[in-house]
Design a protein around this motif. Sequence first.
Motif, PDB file in Angstrom:
ATOM      1  N   GLN A   1       0.801  -1.217   0.000  1.00  0.00           N
ATOM      2  CA  GLN A   1       0.000   0.000   0.000  1.00  0.00           C
ATOM      3  C   GLN A   1       0.834   1.267   0.000  1.00  0.00           C
TER       4      GLN A   1
ATOM      5  N   GLN B   1      -6.655  -8.678  -4.407  1.00  0.00           N
ATOM      6  CA  GLN B   1      -5.793  -8.379  -3.269  1.00  0.00           C
ATOM      7  C   GLN B   1      -6.522  -7.539  -2.228  1.00  0.00           C
TER       8      GLN B   1
ATOM      9  N   TRP C   1      -1.374  -2.791  -4.648  1.00  0.00           N
ATOM     10  CA  TRP C   1      -2.447  -3.493  -3.939  1.00  0.00           C
ATOM     11  C   TRP C   1      -3.822  -2.958  -4.311  1.00  0.00           C
TER      12      TRP C   1
END
Length: 516
Positions: free
Chosen positions: A123, A143, A137
Amino acid sequence: MPEDDGRINGVNLGGWLVLERWMTPGLFRASGEEDEIWLHRSTDPAELERLLRRHRDTYITEDDFRAISAHGLNLVRIPVPFFIFGDVPGHPGCVEYLDRAFDWAERAGLKVLIDLHTVPGSQNGFDNGGLTGVVRWHTTPRQVAFALDVLERLARRYRDRPALYGIEVLNEPVDRLTYLMSPSSSRAKDPGEARGSGHVPMRFLKRFYRAAYRWLRPVLGDGPVIVFHDGFRLNRWRGWFVREGMRGVIIDTHAYLVMSERPEVLFRILPDAWLMRWYRLFAAWGARRIRRAARFTPVMVGEWCVANGLAARMGECGAQGEVASVDASGGAFDGYGAFGDGGADVGDGASGDVGSRAGDAGAGVRRPPRAPAPSNAPAPPSRPPPGSGRSPPPPPPPPAGGRGGGFLCSGGRQARGAVCQIRGAVKRGGPGGAGPRPPPRRRRAVYLRVAAMQLDAWNVSAGQVYWSYRLRGGRGEFDRLAPPAPGMGDGDAAVMDDTRLDPWDLRHVWHAGWMG
């Protein structure tokens, strides 16, 4: 640091279940990798299992929970990886260690805040996000769904544990400015894997936070809090959580003083008095931002530290013995080498020693009185019961990854992995030296002032959580630290030689008396 008003007063157990190279460089030495995902990929599976088990068994133990409680803290924030349940091939899980942590916390009278620190595809692209230079992500629905599933499983597993304070949905999703400024954004080992990376947009983050709340609140019930990191955009949230009808939520912001010392070339030449004034302005600015955001939703400072360039300027770093300053421009807050390795070949959490590195000092100012917690804050954790307690190589290059750039910790721990650079012309005292090293009292005085002004600023929040409890080295290294100077009582515990101490390690801060 006892709390009398029930506010959050905690510490992060970083480097335990989520690995960051700057914190445990010994674990990365054989592979030479910069982040945990590539450590797992490049290590023989059997050896990886042995390495991680040895580290996880020894890095944090029940004795540490007792010590944390005995020092008057009431909460531990535990970063966990997305593979915690052991269902991601190639990545050994660690949920049994989180189970132990809850047992230890309950016996010590501590609360636990579970922090989902990594997600598949990352992230933020920092090493603390598991995969340096990759931020994909949020572009992959599968995900995103996996992260939500992990959060729900954590909630179901621990919802009935008395020690559960809450769950933090995601650590440091990166904003545009931080992503563009962070050196780690261009340091992916596999450029193909990083293709398509970019910051986490606010629109997506709101959708994810809304979904996470709707998944978690029915499972958790009304007791445990749900914590949302501000994504380095604290004052953009305003009344959003209220309009969404979210109850029992807290915004987490990360505030590191060293992140304000930019551009580093300027702050390196500022007079000491000017630098201290700047620190005061930074703390006041941070308090104002927190106060403004807390009008809508309670805010906690989930990561902070007494580390600062002025104290580092007074210390020593590396074999040259010259005055050190912190170069926060290329390090990763979660990269190794915070305030220099000092030429030490440090262990992996099971063996090793702490290198000689600069300490940041502290100032003899009494801690100001606490302000009451915001009236709209969720019930804080209760206070724990009393006593429930070589020739050296050149400094390593900055690691890939870290907490991005920015200001009130826009980029979180980026400077924490900053390498201690040898600068200046003040030599170490003794033969061949050009003068004595500044005494520990002066550094301690700086640290104390810095700690006091920050704690005073964080009073407007629902509480603060120090980063971190311990850093590199083996379990025996702390016992080999110099004892407090003769004649110093517990309230004035300055050490004779604090160059072996690290302000990112709360145990060292306690040992040196850097927070009073």
